[in-house]
Design a protein around this motif. Structure first.
Motif, short mmCIF file in Angstrom:
data_model
loop_
_atom_site.label_atom_id
_atom_site.label_comp_id
_atom_site.label_asym_id
_atom_site.label_seq_id
_atom_site.Cartn_x
_atom_site.Cartn_y
_atom_site.Cartn_z
N PRO A 1 -1.53 -1.74 -11.70
CA PRO A 1 -2.81 -2.45 -11.73
C PRO A 1 -2.67 -3.93 -11.41
CG PRO A 1 -2.03 -2.07 -13.95
CD PRO A 1 -1.07 -1.37 -13.04
N PRO B 1 0.82 -1.22 0.00
CA PRO B 1 0.00 0.00 0.00
C PRO B 1 0.85 1.27 0.00
CG PRO B 1 -0.68 -1.49 1.78
CD PRO B 1 0.42 -2.17 1.06
N GLN C 1 -0.60 -6.68 -8.85
CA GLN C 1 0.31 -6.85 -7.72
C GLN C 1 0.31 -8.31 -7.31
OE1 GLN C 1 -1.43 -4.04 -4.96
NE2 GLN C 1 -0.97 -2.29 -6.28
N GLU D 1 -9.34 0.38 -4.45
CA GLU D 1 -8.75 1.00 -3.26
C GLU D 1 -7.53 0.21 -2.76
OE1 GLU D 1 -11.51 -0.58 -3.42
OE2 GLU D 1 -11.74 -1.93 -1.73
N LEU D 2 -7.48 -1.10 -3.03
CA LEU D 2 -6.32 -1.92 -2.70
C LEU D 2 -5.16 -1.59 -3.64
CD1 LEU D 2 -8.00 -5.42 -2.22
CD2 LEU D 2 -7.02 -4.00 -0.41
N VAL D 3 -5.47 -1.53 -4.94
CA VAL D 3 -4.44 -1.28 -5.94
C VAL D 3 -3.80 0.09 -5.72
CG1 VAL D 3 -4.13 -0.79 -8.39
CG2 VAL D 3 -5.33 -2.86 -7.68
N LEU D 4 -4.60 1.05 -5.28
CA LEU D 4 -4.08 2.40 -5.05
C LEU D 4 -3.41 2.53 -3.69
CD1 LEU D 4 -6.92 4.60 -6.57
CD2 LEU D 4 -4.68 4.11 -7.54
N GLY D 5 -3.45 1.47 -2.89
CA GLY D 5 -2.79 1.53 -1.58
C GLY D 5 -3.58 2.28 -0.53
N THR E 1 -3.39 -9.00 -6.72
CA THR E 1 -4.32 -7.90 -6.42
C THR E 1 -4.57 -7.11 -7.69
OG1 THR E 1 -3.39 -7.74 -4.21
CG2 THR E 1 -4.71 -5.88 -4.96
N ILE E 2 -5.84 -6.90 -8.02
CA ILE E 2 -6.18 -6.19 -9.25
C ILE E 2 -7.33 -5.21 -9.01
CG2 ILE E 2 -5.40 -7.96 -10.89
CD1 ILE E 2 -8.26 -9.01 -10.92
N LYS E 3 -7.58 -4.37 -10.02
CA LYS E 3 -8.65 -3.37 -9.93
C LYS E 3 -10.04 -3.94 -10.15
CE LYS E 3 -6.53 0.59 -12.10
NZ LYS E 3 -6.81 1.70 -12.99
#
Lengths: 415, 415
Positions: free
Chosen positions: A37, A23, A39, B11-15, B41-43
């Motif tokens: 996009p 994060p 991870q 919100e996960l992808v953006l940290g 982890t993806i959007k």
């Protein structure tokens, strides 16, 4: 431009630790307008690391490989990354001398393996570690950049801020100008709120509106790209105004870190007012929340936890008839609790909580039924009935009761 | 067998949020001896979700897709999963009726989109959500299982424990036989505790001892593999006894989910005793912690939050001389607070907290200086001085004060 983040660590894969590095990195990248996009989290295993880097190579221009730079046998990140990139490792002799000195000074036995921590990808540059021993690596090739970072959060954070972010800015620029504003709401279901906001902001076509539900609030983020700073501020301001015309009663402040309790304590302080409370189902949680704010002593002297009916009578002097006639979970009991607590401590506000935290029903009322009472010096006492979701559980019902109580005071204070 | 975990959320992808669901799921899988060597982890984006499921299909037998089951337009997980699996969505009519009832009871406007939360993958089974509205899905096909779970941590956890774990055990078995026992400690530095435990358990060579530090306790796990159940129990019991010979005073119970407050409330209930409190720096947190346990009303009627010196005098009737002579943060004030609160509510125990939560010093005492007082019916009042790490911050100092207070009562009750 796309980045990909690869986290390496068996302890991550097994769920033994929560990954706070990703994060942090993702936020830094978002600030620079670099998307990440995709991870991935994988084990400390050579083949898996090589495969992950090769897969990322097909998707991303900027690849981060994080964790597994220690001196022990299972730390294979650097070797595997070198293999995937068809390069080798170089020892930074100056750094190796420094590691040796550190061990001597701290009287710890140096192992041969520690030399690994002085190595970086051949053809790239070492990244200094302000909080630990292992070097990072920054490696450019074929229009792509690969960055290798240590796993321990303190080292990761320090290297990210001191070495990586400045290099990212120097290499890729500071990104296009994205301006955003976060608005915080409580008390409206997300779907209804977003429908109303969608309607209210229809004409602001440049603004993207997204929502994020947290336990005690809904955060709505307004974003505009590609505008000059002053124009962006103007558009965001007009959009926020349009939203407030419709949903002001649920709104409690701007900013990612805004919380109702901070707003309430700060307004009380500004207005030179004091508050107290009488708590049944919340059992002290409201007062404890007020005391979580540094400087709470300016606005709060003390209050009451009146869990049993007997304590409501004994500590607050509520007439037994009030409870007998109306029940513990009633507007009348909430009103009496609020008024008596306010009077006893001569405060400007007295806030009362009485209700059913669950799991069992009480007096025939389901869990989630809560009465709030707000006594105000020189004004009529207000009461409010909440129907919180019984399925959300005891702690969530108690926590939301506190938040709705804070909202009642907030609405009073901002008038 | 291999699992793959796909987390969906912009919100996960953006940290913007830390992912706590994946570690929880990974731990559950590890317990069942299922590896999850690849986690992505993806959007919230249809194509990305479909691609991720297809990639997982090539690597894993068991695929988890987590997050994005809300009613808003950006919640596309279920649709995208259905598309990737070549299936459609079925509405669970009974659940849809229930959602409608919930909205009606809570007086919230129902939207057409809410029906999405009553849908699951056609051909699979719906998974009940004990803590929210959206159903999960369990879908078996071609020897693979795909599980769709909601993102909010409380819902994720409840569905994992209640619906997913039992199905995993039923489908894949409970893994290899490992016996373990968890012991909980408070009040000893981890390194010292583990050194003492290492010494005490030297002769139990089959037992592996690991420790895990949490905010309010140190958990020590004893594990033996490859033994018959009765032999394993015997060895674990003997090892625990050897540890208790050395560290009993810091020990407060067995089990992963054991907490001091549950131990205290349960012992009070068993012994038919009641407790009250008077809180300064903790501001109600101790009493709120007691009330977090269902059935607290058997042992707790109410109590006092006396934050300011004036409230200590007014609500408890403490003589001003006590505070004037000894200061607010003193054994004498803690003693008086404990005794007066116990007397006023005629409880068996009265627990008092007074100290410096910080960040600023108070009366020349640094943050982290805390006096506890424990008044006991028919016995001498006990006091205890804590020196908590000032750098750990205001909330941590308040929280640890509560835990050490609970430990004082626990030690008294288990005598």
């Amino acid at each position: 431009m796309n980045a990909e983040i690869i986290s390496v660590g068996t302890e991550l894969v097994l769920g033994q630790v929560v990954n706070t590095n990703v994060p942090l990195l993702a936020k830094t990248l978002a600030k620079l307008d670099i998307a990440a996009p995709y991870q991935v989290t994988i084990k400390d295993e050579r083949q898996q690391i090589e495969d992950a880097i090769e897969a990322a190579w097909r998707r991303a221009d900027l690849i981060f490989v994080c964790g597994g730079l220690g001196p022990t046998a299972d730390d294979v990140t650097l070797k595997s990354t070198a293999a995937a990139l068809n390069t080798s490792l170089t020892t930074d002799q100056k750094h190796w001398q420094w590691i040796k000195q550190v061990f001597k000074r701290r009287q710890i036995k140096l192992l041969n393996e520690n030399i690994q921590q002085a190595r970086y990808l051949t053809g790239g540059q070492p990244l200094a570690n302000p909080a630990g021993l292992a070097l990072g690596s920054w490696y450019s090739t074929d229009g792509r950049v690969v960055v290798v970072l240590p796993g321990p959060p303190a080292e990761f954070k320090a290297m990210l801020e001191k070495s990586v972010e400045p290099r990212l800015v120097a290499t890729f620029g500071s990104g296009q100008r994205i301006a955003s504003r976060t608005m915080n709401f409580l008390g409206r279901p997300e779907s209804t709120l977003m429908e109303e906001i969608g309607e209210a902001t229809k004409k602001f076509s440049q603004v993207t509106v997204t929502s994020y539900v947290q336990p005690s609030r809904i955060q709505v983020r307004l974003t505009v790209p590609d505008l000059s700073a002053s124009k962006a501020e103007r558009v965001l301001g007009a959009t926020a105004d349009a939203i407030l015309k419709v949903d002001r009663q649920y709104f409690f402040g701007f900013g990612d870190n805004c919380s109702l309790v901070n707003q309430v304590v700060s307004l009380l302080k500004k207005q030179g007012k004091t508050i107290t409370g009488a708590e049944s189902l919340t059992g002290g949680m409201f007062q404890s929340t007020i005391c979580s704010v540094p400087g709470a002593s300016n606005v709060f002297n003390g209050g009451f936890v009146t869990y049993a009916a007997g304590a409501k009578e004994k500590l607050l002097g509520i007439a037994p008839e009030v409870i007998d006639q109306h029940g513990v979970v009633s507007a009348e009991t909430a009103r009496a609790m609020a008024e008596k607590s306010r009077e006893k401590l001569d405060a400007d506000f007295g806030l009362a909580f009485t209700g059913v935290a669950g799991p069992d029903a009480l007096e025939g009322q389901v869990a989630g039924t809560v009465w709030l009472g707000l006594a105000i010096r020189g004004q009529q006492t207000q009461t409010k009935l909440l129907h919180l979701a019984e399925y959300s559980g005891r702690q969530e019902i108690r926590n939301l009761s506190v938040q709705y109580g804070l909202q009642m005071i907030y609405q009073q204070l901002r008038e």
